[in-house]
Design an enzyme around this catalytic site. Structure first.
Site, PDB file in Angstrom:
ATOM      1  N   GLU A 206       0.808  -1.223   0.000  1.00 41.39           N
ATOM      2  CA  GLU A 206       0.000   0.000   0.000  1.00 41.39           C
ATOM      3  C   GLU A 206       0.841   1.273   0.000  1.00 41.39           C
ATOM      4  OE1 GLU A 206      -2.841   0.297   3.235  1.00 41.39           O
ATOM      5  OE2 GLU A 206      -3.589   2.220   2.542  1.00 41.39           O
TER       6      GLU A 206
ATOM      7  N   LYS B 114      -2.463  -2.003  -3.161  1.00 39.83           N
ATOM      8  CA  LYS B 114      -3.517  -1.150  -2.575  1.00 39.83           C
ATOM      9  C   LYS B 114      -3.119   0.311  -2.725  1.00 39.83           C
ATOM     10  CE  LYS B 114      -6.097  -0.243   1.685  1.00 39.83           C
ATOM     11  NZ  LYS B 114      -6.702  -0.822   2.885  1.00 39.83           N
TER      12      LYS B 114
HETATM   13  P1  13P Z   1      -9.378   4.069   4.186  1.00 45.25           P
HETATM   14  O1  13P Z   1     -10.245   3.359   3.188  1.00 45.25           O
HETATM   15  O2  13P Z   1     -10.157   4.708   5.318  1.00 45.25           O
HETATM   16  O3  13P Z   1      -8.404   5.006   3.531  1.00 45.25           O
HETATM   17  O4  13P Z   1      -8.538   2.965   4.920  1.00 45.25           O
HETATM   18  C1  13P Z   1      -7.952   1.981   4.187  1.00 45.25           C
HETATM   19  C2  13P Z   1      -6.677   1.585   4.831  1.00 45.25           C
HETATM   20  O5  13P Z   1      -6.499   0.437   5.170  1.00 45.25           O
HETATM   21  C3  13P Z   1      -5.645   2.616   5.005  1.00 45.25           C
HETATM   22  O6  13P Z   1      -4.450   1.996   5.345  1.00 45.25           O
END
Ligand code: 13P
Length: 352
Positions: free
Chosen positions: A190, A232
């Site tokens: 991510e 992500k």
């Molecule tokens: P949000 O969808 O609230 O951005 O959170 C996703 C997430 O796991 C952030 O690390």
């Protein structure tokens, strides 16, 4: 028929690894991931907004309410847990990972230790948590986790992000991903370019492209098999305070164009974070991308706020509100499930 063809055929018959199968299951058609891995300070902020006490017991009741929602498994393939939650037992005495597994939902775990100030780099962050990670992964696997998450944070501002920040974060993400694959967890990679700020969608596009290019270069350098990971990312959006906000169609087109340039075909799926978008916009953007289609990856969701904001508000810390809060959660899960195939409509919101 030359040697090349035989080799090609052999390559095609190579069985798909168990981890690659798991990664595909995480992005199964019609389904996405619930991010419920808020750290203790973050969940306290969420609970403060509804005037609920952030005790371990309350955190468990709230999360158990989400995890036991009947029918959610139709739209939710996996849940990302926080360290505290993966060790908790539900009111019926089973562990949280066992409860999820019994519903056919894959338990996941956030393994990073948070974004900390990057030294000598004002306003920039680097995510920590690599030291001892091999052992922590082994323990989480034992506790029932099947996948993991590590979030890097990239901020857009005057003359940031720096190349140093992008590369430090990309390197850490790749080291984390390699440890996960070695330890039998699918890594969710991510790199989040924050939407905070007055920047334009073009600037977000430029930074997202740099961040993704750096991440894939580092993943290759660390020999991470790309069919065993899930990406992500943020969507390519106008900054939250940018005076001109791009339309849903513009966001979908810009996001897909950015990924076509930077994301290798082998990645089984892309699960977006919601990042502070409203519930309905996060759903509409995903829906539009799936309508446009024409990409080699599953386009799915791994929303925290955009799945939880509604049920959190309805729950408000009160047990009596659990059935209504579960309906609010199921509704968002169903809408996002529909967005996976581009079949979400605004009318779904009014028939809630
Ligand atoms: P949000 O969808 O609230 O951005 O959170 C996703 C997430 O796991 C952030 O690390």
């Amino acid at each position: 028929m030359g040697r090349g063809t035989t080799e090609h055929n052999r390559e095609r018959k190579t069985p798909v690894s168990e981890l690659a199968k798991l990664a595909r299951a995480m992005v199964a058609p019609g389904k996405g991931i619930l991010a419920a891995d808020e750290s203790t300070p973050t969940i306290k902020k969420r609970f403060d907004s509804i005037q609920a006490d952030s005790t371990a017991e309350n955190r468990l009741s709230y999360r158990e309410m989400l995890f036991t929602t009947a029918g959610a498994e139709e739209f939710i393939s996996g849940v990302i847990l926080f360290d505290e939650t993966i060790r908790q037992k539900t009111s019926s005495g089973v562990s949280v990972p066992d409860l999820l597994t019994s519903k056919g939902i894959l338990p996941g775990i956030k393994v990073d230790k948070g974004a900390k100030d990057l030294p000598l780099a004002s306003g920039e962050k680097v995510t920590e948590g690599l030291d001892g990670l091999r052992d922590r992964i082994a323990e989480y696997r034992q506790l029932g986790a099947r996948f993991a998450k590590w979030r890097a944070v990239i901020t857009i501002g005057d003359s940031i992000p720096s190349s140093g920040c992008i590369h430090a974060n990309a390197h850490a993400l790749a080291r984390y991903a390699a440890l996960c694959v070695e330890g039998d967890l699918v890594p969710i990679v991510e790199p989040e370019v924050l939407m905070d700020g007055s920047h334009t969608i073009e600037r977000c596009n430029e930074v997202t492209e740099l961040a993704l290019a750096a991440v894939f270069a580092e993943l290759r350098e660390q020999r991470v098999p790309l069919d065993e990971i899930i990406l992500k990312p943020n969507m390519v959006l106008s900054g939250s305070t940018c005076p001109t906000q791009a339309s849903v169609r513009e966001v979908a087109e810009a996001t897909l164009a950015c990924f076509r340039k930077t994301v290798p075909d082998e990645i089984p799926g892309i699960v977006f974070l919601s990042g502070g978008q409203s519930d309905e916009l996060a759903t509409a953007h995903l829906n539009e991308m799936n309508q446009l289609g024409g990409v080699p990856w599953e386009l799915s969701f791994s929303y925290g706020r955009a799945l939880q904001a509604a049920p959190l508000k309805v729950w408000a810390g009160n047990t009596a509100n659990i059935p209504a809060a579960q309906q609010a959660y199921l509704h968002r899960a169903r809408c996002n499930g529909a967005a996976r195939s581009g079949s979400y409509t605004e009318a779904m919101e009014s028939t809630a």
